[in-house]
Design a protein around this motif. Structure first.
Motif, PDB file in Angstrom:
ATOM      1  N   ALA A 329       0.812  -1.219   0.000  1.00 53.20           N
ATOM      2  CA  ALA A 329       0.000   0.000   0.000  1.00 53.20           C
ATOM      3  C   ALA A 329       0.846   1.270   0.000  1.00 53.20           C
ATOM      4  O   ALA A 329       0.367   2.337  -0.390  1.00 53.20           O
ATOM      5  N   ASP A 330       2.111   1.167   0.433  1.00 58.47           N
ATOM      6  CA  ASP A 330       3.024   2.311   0.422  1.00 58.47           C
ATOM      7  C   ASP A 330       3.908   2.329  -0.813  1.00 58.47           C
ATOM      8  O   ASP A 330       4.875   3.086  -0.877  1.00 58.47           O
ATOM      9  N   PHE A 331       3.606   1.454  -1.766  1.00 55.74           N
ATOM     10  CA  PHE A 331       4.360   1.336  -3.011  1.00 55.74           C
ATOM     11  C   PHE A 331       5.816   0.934  -2.764  1.00 55.74           C
ATOM     12  O   PHE A 331       6.724   1.388  -3.447  1.00 55.74           O
ATOM     13  N   ARG A 332       5.992   0.067  -1.767  1.00 63.68           N
ATOM     14  CA  ARG A 332       7.263  -0.625  -1.581  1.00 63.68           C
ATOM     15  C   ARG A 332       7.163  -1.983  -2.267  1.00 63.68           C
ATOM     16  O   ARG A 332       6.124  -2.639  -2.203  1.00 63.68           O
ATOM     17  N   ILE A 333       8.219  -2.389  -2.918  1.00 60.44           N
ATOM     18  CA  ILE A 333       8.195  -3.652  -3.644  1.00 60.44           C
ATOM     19  C   ILE A 333       8.234  -4.808  -2.655  1.00 60.44           C
ATOM     20  O   ILE A 333       9.103  -4.869  -1.767  1.00 60.44           O
ATOM     21  N   THR A 334       7.287  -5.707  -2.798  1.00 56.13           N
ATOM     22  CA  THR A 334       7.198  -6.861  -1.894  1.00 56.13           C
ATOM     23  C   THR A 334       7.583  -8.166  -2.566  1.00 56.13           C
ATOM     24  O   THR A 334       7.927  -9.135  -1.900  1.00 56.13           O
ATOM     25  N   ASP A 335       7.513  -8.218  -3.903  1.00 51.74           N
ATOM     26  CA  ASP A 335       7.825  -9.476  -4.592  1.00 51.74           C
ATOM     27  C   ASP A 335       8.168  -9.155  -6.042  1.00 51.74           C
ATOM     28  O   ASP A 335       7.617  -8.236  -6.631  1.00 51.74           O
ATOM     29  N   ARG A 336       9.095  -9.969  -6.586  1.00 53.91           N
ATOM     30  CA  ARG A 336       9.453  -9.864  -7.996  1.00 53.91           C
ATOM     31  C   ARG A 336       9.531 -11.273  -8.561  1.00 53.91           C
ATOM     32  O   ARG A 336      10.033 -12.187  -7.913  1.00 53.91           O
TER      33      ARG A 336
END
Length: 338
Positions: A329-336
């Motif tokens: 929700a904070d536009f931090r990358i959680t998965d690629r």
């Protein structure tokens, strides 16, 4: 059909025994767009093909070219060779086809221009709608020039407004000059030709995504040797964010000459030097391209994911692939995944 799975995403891929489009008359690089029921193919050298999507059925097909006036608008003969002076992006906006391209505004001095043509017409007659006065000379104080390092990605942000990315043309200092157009992401007012800088310190941004509801700009860009980045601008209405190029980068220069690092040190930390850290970086490089929003996932309605294309030459490094990037929700990358 063949099903490919990447994490929780599944894609149906159809293999063609014959090429999707025979590209012998289109050159080596092209952009794909659609307009109503037509498929458009626009090459870097300005050849434009158009055909009904329904004609794609069957084992193979031929895409006819469209008559244009680009040779009059862009008289430079080098443009129509396999060259870095080229069309950089194509975008359909309503009934218009927009092209960003390398334009000579004087002898040997180039800028990033935007031209438009009416898609309802049989012949595409382009006219310039954005031609900045600032240009980069081939022969310049920095002693370097690369028309392939220019950005050029366009994105509609509102009526008569576009987001545009620009690279530094290998004149690296321009990315840190606040009054320069180059090495920036800008929003252009197409009615006045004026633009607002949204972020700076960019090398060659080729992917752009704008979330109007969240007021967030996400971009992907090419680093030097390594150091490709994904950046998130969370305050595009404030002071321009600075992503550090060419002072900070997780990549390295292609040349090992000491003078390259004297004028562009490429510190690994961005934050220690007053810049925004990339949300993600890639070493080795993957040559990132455009970013598009993934469709909603009914199993996880809060999921926020973008798909990013990667060019390059070595799939083992992540090149020639589609990458799926998930954000919280904070536009931090959680998965690629790819």
């Amino acid at each position: 059909e063949q099903l490919l799975e990447t994490g929780r995403d599944r894609f149906a891929v159809t293999s063609f025994e014959t090429p999707f489009v025979p590209l012998s008359h289109f050159g080596r690089r092209a952009y794909i767009e659609s307009y109503q029921n037509d498929l458009l193919l626009i090459t870097a050298m300005g050849t434009i093909g158009r055909m009904p999507l329904e004609d794609m059925a069957g084992d193979g097909f031929y895409m006819p070219t469209v008559q244009t006036n680009l040779s009059d608008l862009i008289p430079n003969p080098e443009f129509y060779e396999v060259n870095t002076l080229s069309i950089k992006d194509a975008l359909v906006r309503g009934d218009e086809l927009l092209l960003s391209y390398s334009k000579a505004v004087s002898d040997g001095c180039y800028t990033m221009a935007i031209a438009t043509a009416d898609l309802t017409a049989e012949q595409l007659i382009f006219k310039d709608i954005f031609v900045p006065e600032e240009c980069v000379p081939e022969d310049n104080y920095y002693g370097a020039f690369d028309a392939n390092q220019t950005g050029g990605r366009m994105l509609v942000t509102g009526p008569d407004r576009l987001m545009l990315s620009t690279g530094d043309w290998l004149v690296r200092d321009l990315a840190q000059e606040p009054d320069s157009l180059f090495g920036k992401i800008v929003e252009v007012d197409l009615t006045t030709g004026e633009y607002t800088v949204k972020s700076m310190g960019h090398r060659n941004p080729q992917g752009l995504y704008f979330d109007a509801e969240a007021n967030i700009i996400i971009n992907s860009e090419h680093g030097p040797q390594g150091g490709d980045e994904i950046n998130v601008n969370r305050t595009p209405e404030g002071e321009p964010e600075n992503y550090g190029w060419p002072i900070s980068s997780y990549g390295e220069h292609y040349s090992t000459k000491p003078e390259e690092y004297e004028r562009a040190p490429l510190h690994k930390s961005h934050a220690d030097h007053g810049f925004e850290e990339p949300e993600a970086y890639f070493v080795p490089s993957i040559s990132p391209s455009q970013l598009v929003r993934m469709p909603p996932d009914p199993r996880d309605p809060d999921r926020y994911a973008l798909m990013m294309g990667a060019m390059g030459f070595d799939y083992r490094e992540g090149d020639e692939s589609l990458h799926i990037i998930e954000f919280d929700a904070d536009f931090r990358i959680t998965d690629r995944a790819r």
